[in-house]
Design an enzyme around this catalytic site. Structure first.
Site, PDB file in Angstrom:
ATOM      1  CD  GLU A 145      -2.975  -1.128   2.258  1.00 17.39           C
ATOM      2  OE1 GLU A 145      -2.952  -0.180   3.060  1.00 17.39           O
ATOM      3  OE2 GLU A 145      -3.791  -2.058   2.329  1.00 17.39           O
ATOM      4  CG  HIS A 265      -8.936   5.937   2.328  1.00 17.01           C
ATOM      5  ND1 HIS A 265      -9.043   5.720   0.974  1.00 17.01           N
ATOM      6  CD2 HIS A 265      -8.249   4.883   2.829  1.00 17.01           C
ATOM      7  CE1 HIS A 265      -8.442   4.582   0.673  1.00 17.01           C
ATOM      8  NE2 HIS A 265      -7.959   4.056   1.776  1.00 17.01           N
ATOM      9  NE  ARG A 309      -4.469   5.139   3.708  1.00 21.25           N
ATOM     10  CZ  ARG A 309      -5.011   4.319   4.589  1.00 21.25           C
ATOM     11  NH1 ARG A 309      -5.304   4.772   5.790  1.00 21.25           N
ATOM     12  NH2 ARG A 309      -5.265   3.073   4.287  1.00 21.25           N
ATOM     13  CG  HIS A 377      -9.716   6.269   6.573  1.00 18.93           C
ATOM     14  ND1 HIS A 377     -10.725   5.332   6.461  1.00 18.93           N
ATOM     15  CD2 HIS A 377      -8.555   5.560   6.641  1.00 18.93           C
ATOM     16  CE1 HIS A 377     -10.199   4.114   6.444  1.00 18.93           C
ATOM     17  NE2 HIS A 377      -8.891   4.226   6.579  1.00 18.93           N
ATOM     18  NE  ARG A 412      -4.536   5.134   9.852  1.00 16.28           N
ATOM     19  CZ  ARG A 412      -4.913   4.167   9.019  1.00 16.28           C
ATOM     20  NH1 ARG A 412      -4.264   3.013   9.002  1.00 16.28           N
ATOM     21  NH2 ARG A 412      -5.918   4.356   8.194  1.00 16.28           N
TER      22      ARG A 412
END
Length: 550
Positions: A145, A265, A309, A377, A412
């Site tokens: 990811e 997100h 992100r 998110h 994060r």
């Protein structure tokens, strides 16, 4: 209260030693189960304000980040080709700290990443079976990811990791006679000892169950309530994510920090409810495109679709803003995820839940692009804790998204949240089983929000969400935040507990965002778009005075 068991430790009102865990996501379930294993004489009360299986965890698709010993990992180079490499815990630590934009706590991050091996092993012993690697069935399959330097994401059922974890651990909880479950029960207050000395210790919780309020004494209280995605118009969080834990801790006098950092997100499906489309899809090769079919992410970041992100979400917002004024086809205000190159067979096998989800909303994502929108998110900030979950209030603990351990910093890293719940839930349980320990001391700025509670204007959840989305969302400015603060101050304190919690969290977030004028991680100030010094201003920690909060 359940009957006392032979050999049980006596504490609350002459009964067994009782611990109340508030929240039934991965962090709450893990804490309860590990505590019962380490201290079988303890009574654990697990409080869920919805059905036991409903939490943010259930909607986690991508997986859980962990370095599996002895395994090689696949990374994707700039040429788009897969390369075999050996993954390490140190690499996981480095990726986590890089995503945190200079505000991650190196010690906490090391605890998280080094704890992954034992955490995964514990889940497997609990009956969790991760998807196997097709080339090596003896090893779990691993995906990659955004912002991970290697493929280290373990998953269940392709894209149903959260649901798989919750189902297994919930079954374990229901089988344990020492865990008392209260469903459809809202915790409205943390009880504190009647003392004039500070800090006052937590002595239980007040709950609202079936319209009736009552007090539930406890020797320790663990907040595992998740986040506050309902602050914003678009969110991947369920309707119960109303910031309850931060609000409960604040009113109890606990320190909070990093509240300006809220992660959006990049890819939720642009339909009502904004269901998440996992970052793992882009990790497998899907790309973001605009209405013209242009793959625009490389215009904003060298890592393109696999940038962190916050970068991807911000790039989408900026790209939409640029195109909105020039588009004439009505599609300039949308971006799309193009997964067509992956093929129907791969998509249905690797992402069965997402294939069903997109079909449910009328899309065949194997042959056409699907519209996506960034959505609130994950809240990196929260109740400040040490690495055992202790807050600044004795006997009050916090784990999971509600906690600010320092592992996430300003942003994060993908799939670290489930790992956080597993690792820190177990550490919190171990600390409580060993006696709890002394509450940590933090440098605290006392913040008086009493003046903000004198407004007279009524408001709805949608009013609050629109205000926060416009002025405290992905793109922020000083003027917009000041305006938001004024509007929030005008709102009358609602009688509804969830609305009161959302309003408090909104005020705290906006205040923290105003106090950080420079952009950093997920906190982007359009009036100061460039990040500040290489080492950003340190986290600021706030707490209220107990007086006047009841």
């Amino acid at each position: 209260m359940t009957p006392e068991r032979p050999g049980a430790r006596r504490s609350v009102a002459g009964g067994t030693h009782r611990v109340v865990v508030v929240g039934a996501g991965i962090a709450g379930l893990q804490t309860a189960l590990v505590l019962r294993r380490l201290a079988p004489g303890f009574e654990v009360v697990l409080v869920s304000k919805a059905a036991l299986a409903e939490s943010n965890t259930r909607y986690a698709q991508g997986g859980i980040a962990a370095v599996v010993p002895g395994a090689s990992a696949v990374s994707i180079g700039g040429d788009g080709r897969k390369h075999l490499q050996h993954d390490t815990v140190d690499a996981h630590i480095a990726d986590t700290l890089a995503a945190g934009a200079g505000l991650g706590d190196p010690d906490a991050v090391a605890v998280l990443c080094h704890g992954a091996e034992s955490g995964i092993g514990e889940l497997q012993r609990a009956g969790i079976v991760f998807d196997a690697d097709a080339a090596d069935p003896g090893m779990p399959a691993r995906g990659r990811e955004a912002a991970h330097s290697a493929a280290r994401i373990l998953h269940l059922g392709g894209d149903a990791t959260g649901a798989g974890l919750v189902d297994t651990l919930t079954a374990d909880v229901r089988r344990d006679a020492g865990i008392r479950v209260l469903e459809e029960t809202l915790v409205t207050r943390v009880l504190l000892e009647d003392s004039r000395t500070a800090p006052r210790r937590a002595t239980g919780v007040e709950v609202l169950e079936g319209g009736v309020r009552r007090e539930l004494p406890a020797d320790a209280v663990v907040l595992a309530t998740g986040g506050a995605g309902q602050l914003f118009e678009h969110t991947t969080n369920p309707s119960i994510a109303t910031g309850d834990g931060v609000a409960l801790a604040w009113r109890a006098g606990a320190a909070v920090a990093d509240l300006e950092f809220f992660q959006f997100h990049p890819t939720s499906l642009d339909v009502p409810g904004n269901p998440l489309i996992s970052e793992a899809v882009r990790g497998e090769g899907a790309r973001l495109v605009d209405a013209a079919g242009h793959r625009f992410m490389t215009d904003y970041h060298p890592e393109g679709d696999l940038a962190p992100r916050d970068v991807v979400s911000r790039s989408i917002a900026r790209h939409l803003s640029r195109r909105a004024s020039s588009a004439s086809d009505g599609r300039g205000s949308q971006v799309y995820l193009d997964a067509t190159a992956l093929g129907r067979e791969f998509l249905s096998t690797r992402f069965p839940s997402l294939s069903a989800l997109t079909a449910l909303h009328g899309y065949d994502w194997s042959s056409d692009v699907v519209p996506v929108v960034p959505a609130a998110h994950y809240w990196m900030g929260g109740v400040w804790t040490d690495t055992e979950g202790r807050t600044s209030v004795p006997n009050l603990f916090a784990v999971g998204e509600v906690a600010r351990t320092g592992v996430h910093g300003a942003n994060r890293l993908a799939s670290n949240s489930l790992l956080e719940g597993v690792v820190f839930g177990a550490r919190c349980a171990a600390a409580i089983a060993a006696g709890g320990g002394a509450a940590p001391r933090f440098d605290i700025e006392h913040l008086d929000l009493a003046a903000s509670g004198s407004g007279t204007q009524s408001f709805t959840r949608r009013d609050l969400q629109a205000l926060m989305t416009d002025h405290a969302g992905i793109l922020r400015s000083g003027d917009g935040l000041v305006l938001a603060l004024k509007h929030l101050a005008s709102y009358r304190e609602p009688a509804d507990a969830e609305m009161a919690n959302l309003l408090l969290c909104a005020r705290l977030l906006v205040h923290a965002a105003l106090e950080r004028p420079m952009s950093c991680g997920a906190h982007y100030r359009s009036d100061h778009p460039q990040a500040g010094p290489r080492i950003p201003a340190p986290s600021r920690t706030y707490a209220c005075s107990i007086e006047g909060t009841r």
